[in-house]
Design a protein around this motif. Sequence first.
Motif, mmCIF file in Angstrom:
data_model
loop_
_atom_site.group_PDB
_atom_site.id
_atom_site.type_symbol
_atom_site.label_atom_id
_atom_site.label_comp_id
_atom_site.label_asym_id
_atom_site.label_seq_id
_atom_site.Cartn_x
_atom_site.Cartn_y
_atom_site.Cartn_z
ATOM 1 N N LYS A 1 0.815 -1.214 0.000
ATOM 2 C CA LYS A 1 0.000 0.000 0.000
ATOM 3 C C LYS A 1 0.850 1.267 0.000
ATOM 4 C CE LYS A 1 -0.888 0.720 4.935
ATOM 5 N NZ LYS A 1 -1.962 0.824 5.956
ATOM 6 N N ASP A 2 2.139 1.155 0.324
ATOM 7 C CA ASP A 2 3.020 2.327 0.274
ATOM 8 C C ASP A 2 3.290 2.778 -1.161
ATOM 9 O OD1 ASP A 2 3.158 2.376 3.015
ATOM 10 O OD2 ASP A 2 5.034 1.242 3.118
ATOM 11 N N PHE A 3 2.905 1.950 -2.129
ATOM 12 C CA PHE A 3 3.106 2.304 -3.540
ATOM 13 C C PHE A 3 1.856 2.920 -4.161
ATOM 14 C CE2 PHE A 3 6.471 -0.547 -2.565
ATOM 15 C CZ PHE A 3 7.527 -0.184 -3.393
ATOM 16 N N ARG A 4 0.840 3.181 -3.352
ATOM 17 C CA ARG A 4 -0.364 3.839 -3.853
ATOM 18 C C ARG A 4 -0.011 5.229 -4.383
ATOM 19 N NH1 ARG A 4 -5.031 1.463 -1.427
ATOM 20 N NH2 ARG A 4 -4.703 -0.779 -1.664
ATOM 21 N N GLU A 5 -0.840 5.741 -5.247
ATOM 22 C CA GLU A 5 -0.703 7.045 -5.903
ATOM 23 C C GLU A 5 0.310 7.012 -7.047
ATOM 24 O OE1 GLU A 5 -0.101 10.179 -3.103
ATOM 25 O OE2 GLU A 5 -1.950 9.735 -1.990
ATOM 26 N N ARG A 6 0.825 5.846 -7.385
ATOM 27 C CA ARG A 6 1.612 5.698 -8.591
ATOM 28 C C ARG A 6 1.378 4.285 -9.120
ATOM 29 N NH1 ARG A 6 8.043 5.188 -7.550
ATOM 30 N NH2 ARG A 6 7.857 5.651 -9.754
ATOM 31 N N TRP A 7 1.753 4.043 -10.343
ATOM 32 C CA TRP A 7 1.610 2.707 -10.913
ATOM 33 C C TRP A 7 2.661 1.773 -10.331
ATOM 34 C CZ3 TRP A 7 -2.019 0.956 -14.520
ATOM 35 C CH2 TRP A 7 -2.900 1.937 -14.991
ATOM 36 N N LEU A 8 2.320 0.495 -10.288
ATOM 37 C CA LEU A 8 3.246 -0.528 -9.801
ATOM 38 C C LEU A 8 3.110 -1.767 -10.675
ATOM 39 C CD1 LEU A 8 5.192 -1.769 -7.646
ATOM 40 C CD2 LEU A 8 3.119 -2.506 -6.421
ATOM 41 N N ILE A 9 4.234 -2.308 -11.108
ATOM 42 C CA ILE A 9 4.253 -3.614 -11.773
ATOM 43 C C ILE A 9 4.889 -4.605 -10.814
ATOM 44 C CG2 ILE A 9 5.130 -4.965 -13.708
ATOM 45 C CD1 ILE A 9 5.025 -2.478 -15.417
ATOM 46 N N LEU A 10 4.093 -5.541 -10.337
ATOM 47 C CA LEU A 10 4.551 -6.602 -9.449
ATOM 48 C C LEU A 10 4.691 -7.866 -10.273
ATOM 49 C CD1 LEU A 10 5.084 -7.798 -6.577
ATOM 50 C CD2 LEU A 10 2.606 -8.219 -6.465
ATOM 51 N N PHE A 11 5.873 -8.465 -10.274
ATOM 52 C CA PHE A 11 6.083 -9.647 -11.112
ATOM 53 C C PHE A 11 6.865 -10.710 -10.359
ATOM 54 C CE2 PHE A 11 9.541 -6.749 -11.808
ATOM 55 C CZ PHE A 11 10.673 -7.528 -11.922
ATOM 56 N N SER A 12 6.536 -11.945 -10.637
ATOM 57 C CA SER A 12 7.194 -13.071 -9.981
ATOM 58 C C SER A 12 8.188 -13.731 -10.925
ATOM 59 C CB SER A 12 6.152 -14.100 -9.538
ATOM 60 O OG SER A 12 5.457 -14.590 -10.667
ATOM 61 N N HIS A 13 9.189 -14.370 -10.342
ATOM 62 C CA HIS A 13 10.110 -15.175 -11.137
ATOM 63 C C HIS A 13 10.333 -16.488 -10.414
ATOM 64 C CE1 HIS A 13 12.877 -13.090 -8.379
ATOM 65 N NE2 HIS A 13 13.720 -14.078 -8.559
ATOM 66 N N PRO A 14 10.527 -17.582 -11.158
ATOM 67 C CA PRO A 14 10.603 -18.905 -10.538
ATOM 68 C C PRO A 14 11.726 -19.061 -9.522
ATOM 69 C CG PRO A 14 10.178 -19.118 -12.874
ATOM 70 C CD PRO A 14 10.454 -17.665 -12.628
ATOM 71 N N ALA A 15 12.919 -18.519 -9.823
ATOM 72 C CA ALA A 15 14.040 -18.715 -8.897
ATOM 73 C C ALA A 15 15.201 -17.817 -9.286
ATOM 74 C CB ALA A 15 14.496 -20.178 -8.896
ATOM 75 N N ASP A 16 16.047 -17.499 -8.300
ATOM 76 C CA ASP A 16 17.299 -16.807 -8.579
ATOM 77 C C ASP A 16 18.258 -17.750 -9.304
ATOM 78 O OD1 ASP A 16 16.161 -14.798 -7.086
ATOM 79 O OD2 ASP A 16 17.364 -15.167 -5.298
ATOM 80 N N PHE A 17 19.278 -17.191 -9.914
ATOM 81 C CA PHE A 17 20.338 -17.972 -10.568
ATOM 82 C C PHE A 17 19.784 -18.906 -11.641
ATOM 83 C CE2 PHE A 17 21.920 -16.959 -6.308
ATOM 84 C CZ PHE A 17 23.112 -16.306 -6.623
#
Length: 218
Positions: free
Chosen positions: A35-51
């Motif tokens: 909720k701290d990202f309200r008032e602007r757009w946010l792209i939240l994306f997942s990735h399977p794993a590091d490395f």
Amino acid sequence: MSTEHPTSQQAAGLRIGDFAPDFEARSTVGPVRLKDFRERWLILFSHPADFTPVCTTEFVELARQAQEFERRDCALMALSVDSLFSHFAWLRLIRDRFDVEVRFPIVEDPTLVIGRAFGMVAPQDSDSATVRSTFFIDPEGVVRAMTCYPANMGRSIPEMLRMLDALQAIDEQNGLAPANWTPGTPLLQPPSQTLDDVFAAQRETDWFLREAGNGDEA
């Protein structure tokens, strides 16, 4: 790490128009709360794993294009099941190998609670190996678009930017984005909803297929 008790419907998968479930978690830039990202757009994306090879290419390109997202007043936030220290080690490798620093937050989600709240992971899944989901969240906290890629296929960063441009243009101009729309090309007007307009249209399609003028550059 915590979430605000997502409903069973949310756990089964968010839909466009839903409010994104709030959460608080550790990340590579410190504790973050959605909720701290309200008032602007946010792209939240997942990735399977590091490395992993595909994820590495995505993060390198996203870091290189980070200013393009910032120019559109859009924050980036990544999520995976790996630990915070795994994220740190991976980002150090990316910097040393590709000479680019990933400065947007990468959230750790070892218990999959965030992934399940967003429907990225099915309730019965024990890992996120197949997850490569993206959520476009507007300044009000509403999910406006989603994409899902298989683990063996990387996202198109130009398409992420085009989708963001289209969503912002639609809001600013109250229009519709046609196929293959890009900034600077016309949007479409919403169709008329009166029978008089339908009968008065000069051409058969004029009442529902009309350009709205040139789109502004993003």
